[in-house]
Scaffold this motif. Structure first.
Motif, PDB file in Angstrom:
ATOM      1  N   ALA A  89       0.829  -1.230   0.000  1.00  0.00           N
ATOM      2  CA  ALA A  89       0.000   0.000   0.000  1.00  0.00           C
ATOM      3  C   ALA A  89       0.854   1.266   0.000  1.00  0.00           C
ATOM      4  N   ARG A  90       0.330   2.302  -0.698  1.00  0.00           N
ATOM      5  CA  ARG A  90       0.889   3.653  -0.568  1.00  0.00           C
ATOM      6  C   ARG A  90       0.216   4.245   0.667  1.00  0.00           C
ATOM      7  N   VAL A  91       0.995   4.558   1.681  1.00  0.00           N
ATOM      8  CA  VAL A  91       0.404   4.989   2.960  1.00  0.00           C
ATOM      9  C   VAL A  91       0.350   6.516   3.051  1.00  0.00           C
ATOM     10  N   THR A  92      -0.818   7.016   3.422  1.00  0.00           N
ATOM     11  CA  THR A  92      -0.987   8.453   3.650  1.00  0.00           C
ATOM     12  C   THR A  92      -1.630   8.658   5.018  1.00  0.00           C
ATOM     13  N   ILE A  93      -1.095   9.604   5.778  1.00  0.00           N
ATOM     14  CA  ILE A  93      -1.656   9.889   7.104  1.00  0.00           C
ATOM     15  C   ILE A  93      -1.929  11.390   7.215  1.00  0.00           C
ATOM     16  N   ALA A  94      -3.177  11.716   7.562  1.00  0.00           N
ATOM     17  CA  ALA A  94      -3.562  13.120   7.714  1.00  0.00           C
ATOM     18  C   ALA A  94      -3.457  13.520   9.175  1.00  0.00           C
ATOM     19  N   VAL A  95      -2.805  14.621   9.438  1.00  0.00           N
ATOM     20  CA  VAL A  95      -2.814  15.176  10.797  1.00  0.00           C
ATOM     21  C   VAL A  95      -3.961  16.183  10.850  1.00  0.00           C
ATOM     22  N   ALA A  96      -4.950  15.895  11.694  1.00  0.00           N
ATOM     23  CA  ALA A  96      -6.185  16.706  11.707  1.00  0.00           C
ATOM     24  C   ALA A  96      -5.983  17.983  12.516  1.00  0.00           C
ATOM     25  N   ASP A  97      -5.041  18.820  12.070  1.00  0.00           N
ATOM     26  CA  ASP A  97      -4.756  20.031  12.843  1.00  0.00           C
ATOM     27  C   ASP A  97      -5.845  21.090  12.657  1.00  0.00           C
ATOM     28  N   CYS A 131       6.470   7.334   4.211  1.00  0.00           N
ATOM     29  CA  CYS A 131       5.147   7.440   3.603  1.00  0.00           C
ATOM     30  C   CYS A 131       4.806   8.927   3.521  1.00  0.00           C
ATOM     31  N   ASN A 132       3.559   9.258   3.244  1.00  0.00           N
ATOM     32  CA  ASN A 132       3.158  10.659   3.129  1.00  0.00           C
ATOM     33  C   ASN A 132       2.324  11.071   4.333  1.00  0.00           C
ATOM     34  N   ILE A 133       2.899  11.896   5.181  1.00  0.00           N
ATOM     35  CA  ILE A 133       2.139  12.428   6.314  1.00  0.00           C
ATOM     36  C   ILE A 133       1.981  13.930   6.076  1.00  0.00           C
ATOM     37  N   TYR A 134       0.748  14.419   6.153  1.00  0.00           N
ATOM     38  CA  TYR A 134       0.551  15.848   5.901  1.00  0.00           C
ATOM     39  C   TYR A 134      -0.334  16.464   6.985  1.00  0.00           C
ATOM     40  N   PHE A 135      -0.267  17.794   7.038  1.00  0.00           N
ATOM     41  CA  PHE A 135      -1.100  18.550   7.976  1.00  0.00           C
ATOM     42  C   PHE A 135      -2.269  19.117   7.180  1.00  0.00           C
ATOM     43  N   GLN A 136      -3.488  18.915   7.676  1.00  0.00           N
ATOM     44  CA  GLN A 136      -4.672  19.392   6.942  1.00  0.00           C
ATOM     45  C   GLN A 136      -4.551  20.868   6.590  1.00  0.00           C
ATOM     46  N   SER A 137      -4.000  21.660   7.517  1.00  0.00           N
ATOM     47  CA  SER A 137      -3.948  23.112   7.300  1.00  0.00           C
ATOM     48  C   SER A 137      -3.013  23.484   6.156  1.00  0.00           C
ATOM     49  N   GLU A 138      -2.147  22.551   5.730  1.00  0.00           N
ATOM     50  CA  GLU A 138      -1.151  22.887   4.707  1.00  0.00           C
ATOM     51  C   GLU A 138      -1.419  22.200   3.369  1.00  0.00           C
ATOM     52  N   ASN A 139      -2.447  21.357   3.329  1.00  0.00           N
ATOM     53  CA  ASN A 139      -2.637  20.555   2.115  1.00  0.00           C
ATOM     54  C   ASN A 139      -3.731  21.167   1.236  1.00  0.00           C
ATOM     55  N   PHE A 140      -3.304  21.952   0.265  1.00  0.00           N
ATOM     56  CA  PHE A 140      -4.248  22.674  -0.587  1.00  0.00           C
ATOM     57  C   PHE A 140      -5.071  21.703  -1.452  1.00  0.00           C
ATOM     58  N   ILE A 421      12.309  11.918  10.440  1.00  0.00           N
ATOM     59  CA  ILE A 421      10.965  12.507  10.279  1.00  0.00           C
ATOM     60  C   ILE A 421      10.748  13.083   8.879  1.00  0.00           C
ATOM     61  N   ASN A 422      11.761  13.734   8.333  1.00  0.00           N
ATOM     62  CA  ASN A 422      11.575  14.388   7.030  1.00  0.00           C
ATOM     63  C   ASN A 422      11.310  13.409   5.893  1.00  0.00           C
ATOM     64  N   ASP A 423      11.620  12.131   6.107  1.00  0.00           N
ATOM     65  CA  ASP A 423      11.303  11.137   5.060  1.00  0.00           C
ATOM     66  C   ASP A 423       9.798  10.844   5.037  1.00  0.00           C
ATOM     67  N   TYR A 424       9.085  11.362   6.017  1.00  0.00           N
ATOM     68  CA  TYR A 424       7.655  11.047   6.148  1.00  0.00           C
ATOM     69  C   TYR A 424       6.748  12.244   5.870  1.00  0.00           C
ATOM     70  N   LEU A 425       7.255  13.447   6.132  1.00  0.00           N
ATOM     71  CA  LEU A 425       6.384  14.624   6.033  1.00  0.00           C
ATOM     72  C   LEU A 425       6.315  15.144   4.610  1.00  0.00           C
ATOM     73  N   MET A 426       5.086  15.426   4.134  1.00  0.00           N
ATOM     74  CA  MET A 426       4.948  15.977   2.787  1.00  0.00           C
ATOM     75  C   MET A 426       5.454  17.412   2.738  1.00  0.00           C
ATOM     76  N   ASN A 427       5.203  18.156   3.821  1.00  0.00           N
ATOM     77  CA  ASN A 427       5.753  19.506   3.901  1.00  0.00           C
ATOM     78  C   ASN A 427       6.876  19.466   4.941  1.00  0.00           C
ATOM     79  N   LYS A 428       8.119  19.552   4.461  1.00  0.00           N
ATOM     80  CA  LYS A 428       9.234  19.214   5.326  1.00  0.00           C
ATOM     81  C   LYS A 428       9.811  20.420   6.068  1.00  0.00           C
TER      82      LYS A 428
END
Ligand code: SF4
Length: 430
Positions: A89-97, A131-140, A421-428
């Motif tokens: 699986a391509r893993v994506t995790i949203a941080v519900a900030d 994988c791809n972890i992103y923050f909701q506030s930053e994901n346009f 950590i930076n290998d995981y965050l979409m916005n590094k």
């Protein structure tokens, strides 16, 4: 009605399955969470099985609420994410900030710190690969998709699903749409296009799953229907169907399907198909459709996990600190909590020896069942308890030793995990 905003603990999983049409899991997935039925149900998991069998891309998506600390009860989701990742699986995790800011007043900076220090670093130490972890506030892309999705949702529907009332805040409207977008936007072209997507959830999240599956379907032009003898495809919308039908027929014939076309009824009957071809045909047509429909989504699948019982009985809750073990707890503190846990044991040692304990209602047994992959070992604990050969005091001490070993291991890996950590965050921008 299942309410995702309630703090109620749901125990009657069989009734929930029946009431909400949640299906049983089959034997395809050979992971202890499935084989022990800690994952007790699913929606459309056959899409994921199909993708794995045919070595096709698929997504696994989850989210985390950056408040408080990650505890053992949250671990089951990450265990599943790691398992699906191991299956491709391509893993994506949203941080519900956005949600934690709106509902709990947690600033974005604080949410970022909590997400990294209390959650993501533990995911990495537990073995989650990049994988791809992103923050909701930053994901346009996610925000834009949520805005568009809201056009296909109306108040009557949200009232029916969530029991909203006129006095409900608009956040109760926005939050499910944002969650739907968290899951669906990973199928946009720039993220790899439409693909089966698995979302591990607790049953309280089922209303969100139903909404996002409905939304996914509403944006599709090709509506694949399983009929008694095979598959038919209907062209949704009011546009001239000729081109849609002709292009579908071309791609289906390349896949050796024979078709009967009815332009007037906007339909294609696939004469040499069987009902079980529905997933294959849906995926073929989704991959065609993505070229002229940006919002082409395959309805997400879900696994439903049981909620681990708190050490004091009932739900694990940060308002009862002794009911849960945080992954950042000191191992000694965790041992203390386990030693003070309620059990399914009898009142006296004599009774326990004579009648055995009840591991089926014991939160200490759940520490073994949820967190130890060794089937033989966990079965032995269960049998010894039932048979009266295991006493609660020593059983707790053994569980405490296992859990503190796990926590020590996480602690030891923490510094190294932090460097990754930076290998995981979409916005590094750490
Ligand atoms: S022996 Fe262990 S599993 Fe059995 S009731 Fe006691 S604490 Fe629970």
């Amino acid at each position: 009605m299942i309410n995702p905003w309630s703090s109620k603990q749901y125990f009657d999983y069989e009734k929930l399955k029946k009431d909400f049409g949640i299906e049983n899991t089959d034997n395809f997935f050979n992971h202890y969470l499935f084989t022990r039925r800690l994952i007790f149900g699913q929606r459309s998991i056959s899409y994921i099985e199909f993708a794995i069998k045919n070595k096709m891309p698929f997504n696994a998506v989850t989210g985390l609420m950056p408040s408080g600390e990650m505890h053992l009860g949250n671990k089951i989701t990450i265990d599943q994410m790691m398992y699906f990742q191991s299956l491709g699986a391509r893993v994506t995790i949203a941080v519900a900030d956005l949600e934690s800011y709106a509902t709990r007043g947690i600033s974005f900076e604080k949410a970022r710190n909590i997400a990294i220090n209390n959650y993501i670093v533990n995911y990495i130490s537990m073995g989650l690969k990049p994988c791809n972890i992103y923050f909701q506030s930053e994901n346009f892309d996610m925000q834009k998709t949520a805005y568009v999705l809201s056009n296909e949702t109306n108040m009557s529907e949200l009232k029916a699903i969530y029991g909203l009332e006129d006095s409900s805040s608009i956040l109760h409207v926005n939050a499910p749409i944002i969650q739907a977008s968290d899951v669906l936007h990973v199928q946009l072209g720039k993220y790899g296009g439409p693909a089966p997507t698995i979302v591990p959830v607790g049953v309280d999240q089922d209303p969100h799953i139903r909404l996002m599956r409905d939304l996914a379907q509403r944006y599709r032009i090709y509506n694949v229907k399983k009929e008694n003898t095979g598959i038919s495809v209907y062209i949704r919308g009011k546009n001239d169907p000729h081109e849609f039908i002709d292009r579908a027929v071309e791609i289906l014939s390349k896949n050796l399907y024979k078709t009967e076309i009815n332009y007037e009824y906007r339909s294609i009957k696939i004469s040499n198909s069987v009902p079980e071809d529905d997933i294959k045909i849906d995926i073929i047509l989704a991959n065609l459709e993505k070229d002229f429909n940006d919002m082409t989504f395959i309805g997400p699948s879900a696994t439903f996990q049981k909620l681990e019982t708190g050490l004091k009985g009932g739900k694990m809750s940060s308002s009862v600190p002794d009911s849960l073990i945080s992954l950042n707890d000191d191992p000694k503190e965790a041992e203390r909590k386990i030693k003070n846990a309620v059990t399914g044991g009898k009142k006296t040692i004599e009774e326990q020896k004579q009648f055995g304990g009840n591991p089926d209602i014991c939160p200490v047994f759940e520490l073994y069942a949820y967190h130890n992959p060794d089937n033989e070992y966990v079965t032995r604990v269960y049998d010894e308890c039932k048979g009266g050969a295991r006493m609660c005091g020593s059983c707790k001490a053994e569980a405490a030793e296992n859990i503190s070993k796990f926590l020590k291991d996480l602690k030891e890996k923490r510094d190294e995990s932090m460097t990754k950590i930076n290998d995981y965050l979409m916005n590094k921008s750490l």
